[in-house]
Design an enzyme around this catalytic site. Structure first.
Site, PDB file in Angstrom:
ATOM      1  N   GLY A  31       0.806  -1.208   0.000  1.00 41.41           N
ATOM      2  CA  GLY A  31       0.000   0.000   0.000  1.00 41.41           C
ATOM      3  C   GLY A  31       0.839   1.257   0.000  1.00 41.41           C
ATOM      4  N   LEU A  33       0.505   3.623  -2.085  1.00 44.12           N
ATOM      5  CA  LEU A  33       0.916   3.522  -3.484  1.00 44.12           C
ATOM      6  C   LEU A  33       1.421   4.852  -4.037  1.00 44.12           C
ATOM      7  CD1 LEU A  33      -1.895   1.241  -4.996  1.00 44.12           C
ATOM      8  CD2 LEU A  33       0.238   0.579  -3.875  1.00 44.12           C
ATOM      9  N   HIS A  37       4.668   2.133  -8.014  1.00 44.87           N
ATOM     10  CA  HIS A  37       3.728   0.999  -8.011  1.00 44.87           C
ATOM     11  C   HIS A  37       2.867   1.012  -9.268  1.00 44.87           C
ATOM     12  CE1 HIS A  37       4.191   1.439  -3.472  1.00 44.87           C
ATOM     13  NE2 HIS A  37       4.509   0.173  -3.678  1.00 44.87           N
TER      14      HIS A  37
END
Length: 282
Positions: A31, A33, A37
């Site tokens: 996570g 992000l 990513h």
């Protein structure tokens, strides 16, 4: 975009996808992000019909409880970023209970010595935690291809070894490091940098680029000593390690060989934030 929080749900969805003979790409994340990513997600879409992104802060790979507690958790913002992609994207955001069935412990792995180099020397048990979560995610999602950034190059090599040793039917694809305009390798931890340290952090990549130039004519040891001196004179950044290693075995180079390829690896503390980076040398 579909969001699943339970492995039984996502397994059913993937079975239906595979029944249509569609390929599945997978991008595992913790996570928080960022564009790095998203570049992995785009690469996955370039080569697969459906892409799964997992968002899970894995407790078994943290050797520092404080680091685990402070790690940014931004699920709502993450899903908004991912919503910009095509409809055939699936988010898997499980709980610790769903992944570990109430027993959040790392398995023990042998990665043929890769786990004892660099990060392995400074983060006890880290790669057992990485191996545990990645193996479980592969078993749940059964992807055809999985995408990992080369910023965590040692992790990439360890996951390739995991797949090889456990005969997991997935192709591992390493993707280039995505950088800020100032050269700093993108990381979820960058959001925690105080202003002075954020301004100072690009010095890491600048030093790596100069080290690469020096490696063309100097010995590995001479380059290492130069980097250590550069950081010893820096007011804000503290060098944890700088290592020039064989890019396959990750063993530190003692004497250069024209038959081998090398990478320089670095870990630096900016206040209490630990930043890593690397660069191919030849």
């Amino acid at each position: 975009m579909k969001i699943f929080t339970e492995k039984t749900q996502i397994q059913k969805a993937i079975q239906q996808i595979k029944a249509k003979d569609l390929s599945v790409g997978f991008v595992p994340t913790m996570g928080a992000l960022h564009q790095g990513h998203l570049s992995l997600v785009q690469e996955a879409f370039n080569n697969n019909d459906v892409v799964v992104v997992s968002i899970f802060v894995n407790p078994t790979q943290f050797d520092n409880e404080d680091d685990l507690e402070k790690y940014p958790r931004t699920l709502e913002a993450d899903t908004k970023l991912l919503a910009a992609f095509r409809e055939n994207l699936i988010v898997y955001a499980p709980s610790i209970q769903d992944i570990y069935d109430g027993d959040a412990k790392a398995e023990h792995f042998s990665f043929d010595g890769l786990e004892f180099e660099m990060e392995g020397k400074f983060r006890t048990g880290h790669f057992n935690g990485v191996g545990t979560i990645v193996k479980r995610l592969f078993e749940i999602i059964t992807p055809d291809n999985a995408y990992f950034g080369k910023k965590d190059y040692q992790q990439l090599m360890i996951i390739k070894k995991l797949v090889e040793k456990h005969h997991i039917p997935v192709t591992i694809i390493g993707c280039d490091i995505y950088r800020e305009p100032d050269g700093l390798a993108m990381s979820s931890r960058n959001t925690r940098l105080k202003e002075d340290y954020k301004k100072a952090a690009p010095f890491i990549y600048k030093t790596l680029k100069t080290a690469k130039k020096k490696f063309g004519t100097k010995s590995a040891n001479t380059v290492k000593e130069w980097v250590e001196k550069e950081f010893a004179n820096h007011k804000l950044l503290n060098l944890e390690y700088f290592i020039i290693a064989d890019d396959q075995t990750l063993k530190p180079v003692k004497r250069k060989s024209k038959k081998k390829t090398y990478r320089a690896f670095i870990a630096v503390f900016a206040d209490d934030i630990r930043l890593i980076d690397n660069i191919a040398l030849n």
